[in-house]
Design a protein around this motif. Structure first.
Motif, PDB file in Angstrom:
ATOM      1  N   ALA A  57       0.813  -1.210   0.000  1.00  0.00           N
ATOM      2  CA  ALA A  57       0.000   0.000   0.000  1.00  0.00           C
ATOM      3  C   ALA A  57       0.848   1.262   0.000  1.00  0.00           C
ATOM      4  CB  ALA A  57      -0.923   0.009   1.219  1.00  0.00           C
ATOM      5  N   ALA A  58       2.150   1.121   0.231  1.00  0.00           N
ATOM      6  CA  ALA A  58       3.040   2.288   0.218  1.00  0.00           C
ATOM      7  C   ALA A  58       3.288   2.727  -1.218  1.00  0.00           C
ATOM      8  CB  ALA A  58       4.359   1.953   0.902  1.00  0.00           C
ATOM      9  N   ALA A  59       3.419   4.014  -1.429  1.00  0.00           N
ATOM     10  CA  ALA A  59       3.652   4.525  -2.778  1.00  0.00           C
ATOM     11  C   ALA A  59       4.086   5.979  -2.718  1.00  0.00           C
ATOM     12  CB  ALA A  59       2.391   4.402  -3.637  1.00  0.00           C
ATOM     13  N   TYR A  60       4.691   6.421  -3.804  1.00  0.00           N
ATOM     14  CA  TYR A  60       4.941   7.845  -4.031  1.00  0.00           C
ATOM     15  C   TYR A  60       3.666   8.384  -4.674  1.00  0.00           C
ATOM     16  CZ  TYR A  60       7.163  12.048  -6.016  1.00  0.00           C
ATOM     17  OH  TYR A  60       7.490  13.338  -6.354  1.00  0.00           O
ATOM     18  N   THR A  61       2.929   9.253  -3.964  1.00  0.00           N
ATOM     19  CA  THR A  61       1.618   9.684  -4.439  1.00  0.00           C
ATOM     20  C   THR A  61       1.535  11.178  -4.746  1.00  0.00           C
ATOM     21  OG1 THR A  61       0.869   9.934  -2.148  1.00  0.00           O
ATOM     22  CG2 THR A  61       0.433   7.820  -3.227  1.00  0.00           C
ATOM     23  N   ALA A  62       2.665  11.870  -4.719  1.00  0.00           N
ATOM     24  CA  ALA A  62       2.667  13.303  -5.024  1.00  0.00           C
ATOM     25  C   ALA A  62       2.590  13.486  -6.542  1.00  0.00           C
ATOM     26  CB  ALA A  62       3.914  13.962  -4.451  1.00  0.00           C
ATOM     27  N   VAL A  63       1.380  13.467  -7.061  1.00  0.00           N
ATOM     28  CA  VAL A  63       1.152  13.427  -8.509  1.00  0.00           C
ATOM     29  C   VAL A  63       1.834  14.592  -9.228  1.00  0.00           C
ATOM     30  CG1 VAL A  63      -0.610  13.507 -10.309  1.00  0.00           C
ATOM     31  CG2 VAL A  63      -1.000  12.153  -8.238  1.00  0.00           C
ATOM     32  N   ASP A  64       1.678  15.798  -8.717  1.00  0.00           N
ATOM     33  CA  ASP A  64       2.270  16.956  -9.391  1.00  0.00           C
ATOM     34  C   ASP A  64       3.785  16.996  -9.225  1.00  0.00           C
ATOM     35  OD1 ASP A  64      -0.039  18.058 -10.538  1.00  0.00           O
ATOM     36  OD2 ASP A  64      -0.605  18.992  -8.635  1.00  0.00           O
ATOM     37  N   ARG A  65       4.267  16.686  -8.027  1.00  0.00           N
ATOM     38  CA  ARG A  65       5.711  16.723  -7.805  1.00  0.00           C
ATOM     39  C   ARG A  65       6.440  15.678  -8.650  1.00  0.00           C
ATOM     40  NH1 ARG A  65       5.918  16.371  -2.370  1.00  0.00           N
ATOM     41  NH2 ARG A  65       6.876  14.332  -2.167  1.00  0.00           N
ATOM     42  N   ALA A  66       5.738  14.600  -8.986  1.00  0.00           N
ATOM     43  CA  ALA A  66       6.347  13.550  -9.807  1.00  0.00           C
ATOM     44  C   ALA A  66       6.795  14.075 -11.164  1.00  0.00           C
ATOM     45  CB  ALA A  66       5.373  12.385 -10.001  1.00  0.00           C
ATOM     46  N   GLU A  67       6.164  15.128 -11.647  1.00  0.00           N
ATOM     47  CA  GLU A  67       6.556  15.691 -12.939  1.00  0.00           C
ATOM     48  C   GLU A  67       7.952  16.295 -12.889  1.00  0.00           C
ATOM     49  OE1 GLU A  67       4.647  15.444 -15.867  1.00  0.00           O
ATOM     50  OE2 GLU A  67       3.668  14.028 -14.492  1.00  0.00           O
ATOM     51  N   ARG A  75      11.486   5.024  -8.811  1.00  0.00           N
ATOM     52  CA  ARG A  75      12.202   4.170  -7.864  1.00  0.00           C
ATOM     53  C   ARG A  75      11.244   3.569  -6.830  1.00  0.00           C
ATOM     54  NH1 ARG A  75      16.324   8.162  -8.034  1.00  0.00           N
ATOM     55  NH2 ARG A  75      15.666   9.037  -6.033  1.00  0.00           N
ATOM     56  N   VAL A  76      10.291   4.361  -6.390  1.00  0.00           N
ATOM     57  CA  VAL A  76       9.351   3.876  -5.371  1.00  0.00           C
ATOM     58  C   VAL A  76       8.240   3.031  -5.993  1.00  0.00           C
ATOM     59  CG1 VAL A  76       7.679   4.573  -3.618  1.00  0.00           C
ATOM     60  CG2 VAL A  76       9.834   5.814  -3.845  1.00  0.00           C
ATOM     61  N   ASN A  77       7.547   3.588  -6.977  1.00  0.00           N
ATOM     62  CA  ASN A  77       6.356   2.935  -7.516  1.00  0.00           C
ATOM     63  C   ASN A  77       6.653   1.840  -8.532  1.00  0.00           C
ATOM     64  OD1 ASN A  77       4.851   4.706  -5.989  1.00  0.00           O
ATOM     65  ND2 ASN A  77       4.490   6.124  -7.673  1.00  0.00           N
TER      66      ASN A  77
END
Length: 295
Positions: A57-67, A75-77
């Motif tokens: 259930a852990a993830a990198y979820t910062a959708v805008d920062r991912a850009e 690396r995370v997802n």
């Protein structure tokens, strides 16, 4: 049943901790002990924890920062999901993995089904799709569950943001040309626990694969906001008017799918699981938030 879930403070992890019944031992692992971006850390943390099923259930979820930091998201997802699949395969343990509607571009004119072509438009969606692909390649005993528009009584989410903004404004502009399924983290947790029991008890291949899991019914963000404020009014909050705007009036670094609707028919047919209507789940969430004044 013993479940290991990756993550410590996310909305779904918090909901799983709350919803787990007495006969389920839930072990949440997160940073610094388990960092999804570090293979050795993932393998070491999960290898030493005996369990019947793993929920990623852990993830990198910062959708805008991912850009601006796509490598971190990948690396995370992407890589991290693959590392979890590696250890699940080594331990011969079923793996449940949470994914997202962002693997689609949102151009379809109906709710997305599992067999529809993926085509993520942003870095976050691309990283999550790579995670799905690596899990499928590494470990056959997996259940990938795509969800959307997650909210709950903990963490940062749209419901809490609207309630907070509604304390100081009598009108809020909200996007009206994006459609999706508002989904309660508590409902996700209940579904995950049911599916976990099923895959532990039954090795049938048909129970594995990709499924869509989202709240029943659909809404635009504007309609979702209207429902939030209507519920808040029942608790004495002043009315807030929703001004419907287009996506172009609210630009974001990451493109948002115009259509995030997910068809949950396969999950119902195969696992007998259907999430409740989103409006039904929204009301008790708002009651909790306003009772504790945590917005």
């Amino acid at each position: 049943m013993r479940i290991v879930v990756t993550g410590l403070t996310g909305q779904v992890v918090s909901a799983l901790i709350e919803r787990a019944p007495r006969d389920v031992e839930l072990i949440a692992l997160g940073r610094p002990r388990l960092d999804l971006s570090v293979r050795d850390a993932v393998l070491a943390a999960l290898r030493t924890t005996r369990c019947d099923v793993i929920i990623n259930a852990a993830a990198y979820t910062a959708v805008d920062r991912a850009e601006s930091e796509p490598d971190v998201a990948m690396r995370v997802n992407g890589d991290g999901a693959g590392y979890v699949a590696e250890i699940a395969a080594e331990l011969r343990t079923p793996l449940l993995h949470l994914s997202t509607d962002y693997v689609f571009d949102g151009k379809l004119d109906r709710p997305y089904r599992e067999e529809d072509a993926t085509n993520p438009a942003g870095a976050y969606g691309r990283s999550k799709l790579v995670g799905e692909q690596r899990i499928a390649r590494i470990h056959a005993n997996h259940v990938i569950l795509r969800t959307a528009w997650v909210y709950g009584p903990s963490g940062t989410n749209f419901v809490r943001t609207m309630l907070r903004l509604g304390q100081s404004r009598d009108e809020i502009g909200v996007v009206a040309d994006q459609l999706g399924n508002p989904t309660s983290a508590l409902d996700i947790a209940d579904a995950l626990l049911t599916i976990a029991r099923r895959v532990v008890a039954d090795s049938t291949p048909a129970l594995r694969g990709v499924f869509h899991m989202a709240g029943a019914g659909e809404a635009s963000w504007a309609a979702f906001a209207e429902a939030i404020f209507a519920e808040a009014e029942k608790h004495g909050r002043p009315p807030v008017r929703v001004r419907k705007i287009g996506t172009a009036e609210y630009p974001t670094p990451a493109p948002r799918p115009a259509n995030s609707r997910l068809d949950g028919g396969k999950l119902l047919r195969v696992h007998g699981v259907a999430l409740p209507p989103w409006r039904q789940s929204l009301a008790p969430c708002i009651t909790r938030l306003l009772a504790t004044e945590t917005v």
